[in-house]
Design a protein around this motif. Structure first.
Motif, PDB file in Angstrom:
ATOM      1  N   SER A 327      85.808  26.524  23.535  1.00 47.42           N
ATOM      2  CA  SER A 327      86.366  27.477  22.459  1.00 47.42           C
ATOM      3  C   SER A 327      87.783  27.153  22.333  1.00 47.42           C
ATOM      4  O   SER A 327      88.342  27.359  21.278  1.00 47.42           O
ATOM      5  N   PHE A 331      90.151  26.333  19.278  1.00 44.83           N
ATOM      6  CA  PHE A 331      91.162  27.361  19.048  1.00 44.83           C
ATOM      7  C   PHE A 331      92.339  26.646  18.808  1.00 44.83           C
ATOM      8  O   PHE A 331      93.047  26.723  17.804  1.00 44.83           O
ATOM      9  N   TYR A 484      82.692  31.788  18.375  1.00 45.45           N
ATOM     10  CA  TYR A 484      83.651  31.478  17.650  1.00 45.45           C
ATOM     11  C   TYR A 484      83.601  31.336  16.269  1.00 45.45           C
ATOM     12  O   TYR A 484      84.567  31.469  15.512  1.00 45.45           O
ATOM     13  N   ILE A 489      87.541  36.172  15.688  1.00 45.80           N
ATOM     14  CA  ILE A 489      87.329  35.552  16.929  1.00 45.80           C
ATOM     15  C   ILE A 489      87.929  36.711  18.170  1.00 45.80           C
ATOM     16  O   ILE A 489      87.781  36.275  19.124  1.00 45.80           O
ATOM     17  N   CYS A 492      85.028  37.277  19.756  1.00 46.49           N
ATOM     18  CA  CYS A 492      84.634  36.049  20.737  1.00 46.49           C
ATOM     19  C   CYS A 492      85.517  36.408  22.140  1.00 46.49           C
ATOM     20  O   CYS A 492      84.964  36.340  23.107  1.00 46.49           O
ATOM     21  N   TRP A 493      86.762  36.552  22.049  1.00 47.48           N
ATOM     22  CA  TRP A 493      87.650  36.557  23.231  1.00 47.48           C
ATOM     23  C   TRP A 493      87.129  37.841  24.051  1.00 47.48           C
ATOM     24  O   TRP A 493      87.302  37.912  25.225  1.00 47.48           O
TER      25      TRP A 493
END
Length: 519
Positions: A327, A331, A484, A489, A492-493
């Motif tokens: 990911s 990114f 992602y 996002i 996601c994190w």
């Protein structure tokens, strides 16, 4: 640096550095290469990457078993280097992926990855076993000179493995630059320039031009013009760009082949200085009372419970940490300005920080130990999970403040909007700083914990369980790209943040019990 260490440490470290250099050339670009070469989605390339990364650790068990059974550690290591070289040779052949050949070409690529993983399994653990035997022999010789000499020799083991680990990361520091430099050069030779977004758009156009969204088509035309391609025959331009873009990466795998051969030469020339790991001496038969047997069984159960508890935490650490190749690579490609620095190059930050931060962290641990405030290994692992959580907290807050949508949505925006919204490279440096500190708290200390808690008769099995836990964490990596692409996002994190914090909380809840078991 190598003074008063066993003869052979330098050449073993150099051989390992060469192998790691070749491996990290490939690993730095792998997930992005699968996307640019075959037009795979992030989820599909991530799944291949997950199985490859897990296979490296599973096959290390196989490599160790082969060397143990044959007692031919040196031959196993040399075979591993040759097998890896064959895998890299297959990857270096620049064949353009088309709808007609993608099935067999992707299969061949996966075969090459299997050969690299299998060769790595034959090489990596067995070379470490040889280095361990160097220090066993070194300490045995020192014991003949008296207790003081033995104490000094034993103190050299940790620093020797630190030297060995630094050489690994020297290879890892240089390697990520190779593929981007060769790709940039090859594009330039052919009158084109690099753009990280073009391969995906080219694949979409070649495979499904009729159904391509107007925004995506406009982005393709704008980026192709900027990269030096012609838009009068877009299909031909896309195929040409894909061919040249990926040829540069294929050529970097030739450097991996060269690195394997250099490592093989170093090992072959120096092998007479390397010992063969000795067979474990058979344990003497000892008779125990029923009470003693019951007490021993209870202690072994407690130790194994403790081991499995820590392994459960470690699975989620590797699931989070190894997003650096998944990911976080996506990114770097999609959300970070790559006009000056290619996204693959950021893979060099982790080994750089390992080299710089390792002596600092060890100095801090040593200072606390001298003050009588030594932090136990279980507590260090909990702290490491917290620090990993900080990396994802930083990314989540940053992404939320920037208002980033999901990756799929972001890539569909007009190019001008994407460029205006992209992050600066310092974001990746901060993230990798926290992740590397977390790695230094968990990875080497986790192995130390295994050696402390494992019953002596089951040490090999328990070290294997550590590798299995790492492999299981890597098998979960594919989940990262799914989130992602599907969610804003920051969400996601946030998942990785929650995983790290929950793991830290569970670990802290078990700390006193784990400290008691390891005493």
């Amino acid at each position: 640096m190598f003074k008063n260490h066993p003869k052979g440490l330098l050449t073993a470290a150099l051989s390992n550095m060469g192998e790691r250099f070749g491996y990290y050339i490939m690993n730095a670009v792998l997930v992005l290469f699968l996307c640019s070469k075959f037009g795979l989605s992030e989820a599909a390339s991530g799944t291949i990457y997950s199985f490859f990364y897990a296979g490296i650790y599973i096959l290390s068990l196989v490599g160790g078993l082969i060397a143990d059974r044959t007692q031919n550690y040196k031959g196993t290591i040399k075979t591993g280097l040759v097998v890896m070289a064959i895998g890299y040779i297959i990857l270096s052949v620049p064949i353009l992926a088309t709808s007609q050949n993608t099935t067999w070409l992707l299969t061949l690529t996966c075969v090459a990855l299997f050969l690299i993983a299998f060769g790595n399994g034959l090489f990596k653990g067995n070379l470490q076993a040889i280095v361990g035997q160097m220090y066993d022999n070194f300490e045995a010789e020192a014991a003949k000179q008296g207790p003081e000499a033995l104490k000094i020799a034993k103190d050299k083991r940790d620093s020797g493995f630190q030297i060995f680990y630094v050489f690994i990361n020297v290879g890892g520091l240089i390697a990520p630059f190779i593929a981007p430099v060769l790709r940039q050069w090859w594009l330039g030779v052919n009158g084109l320039s690099y753009n990280a977004q073009l391969p995906a758009l080219c694949h979409e156009y070649v495979n499904n031009a009729a159904n391509m969204a107007p925004e995506a088509l406009a982005n393709l035309q704008q980026l192709m013009t900027a990269a030096g391609g012609a838009i009068t025959d877009m299909t031909a331009s896309c195929l040409q760009y894909l061919q040249i873009f990926n040829e540069g990466i294929h050529y970097s795998f030739i450097a991996s082949v060269a690195a394997m051969l250099i490592s093989l030469v170093i090992f072959f020339v120096s092998q007479k200085t390397f010992p063969n790991p000795a067979k474990k001496a058979a344990a003497q038969s000892v008779t125990y009372t029923a009470e003693e047997k019951a007490a021993m069984a209870k202690e072994i159960k407690q130790r194994m419970y403790a081991l499995f508890a820590v392994l459960g935490i470690v699975i989620f650490f590797w699931f989070s940490f190894h997003q650096n190749g998944m990911s976080l690579s996506f990114f770097a490609r999609d959300f970070v300005d790559s006009s000056a620095v290619a996204p693959e190059v950021w893979q060099a930050i982790n080994p750089f920080f390992v080299i710089v931060l390792t002596p600092m962290i060890m100095a801090i641990f040593g200072f606390l130990a001298r003050r009588g405030r030594e932090i136990s290994t279980p507590r260090k692992i909990a702290i490491g999970m917290f620090i990993a959580g900080l990396a994802f907290l930083f990314l989540a807050v940053f992404s939320m403040m920037k208002g980033y949508p999901s990756a799929d949505t972001f890539k569909g925006l007009p190019i001008a909007e994407q460029i205006a919204a992209k992050a600066h490279w310092w974001v990746l440096i901060v993230t990798y700083f926290f992740l590397t500190v977390a790695e230094l708290f968990i990875s080497p200390l986790g192995l130390s914990f295994v050696s402390k808690v494992a019953p002596k008769s089951m040490l090999g099995l328990c070290q294997g369980l550590w590798l299995a836990a790492t492999a299981l964490g890597n098998l979960l990596l594919w989940i990262g790209p799914l989130m992602y692409n599907a969610w804003p996002i920051w969400q996601c994190w946030s998942v990785f943040l929650i995983v790290c914090l929950v793991s830290m909380g569970v670990m802290l809840g078990m700390v006193k019990w784990l400290e008691r078991v390891t005493k």
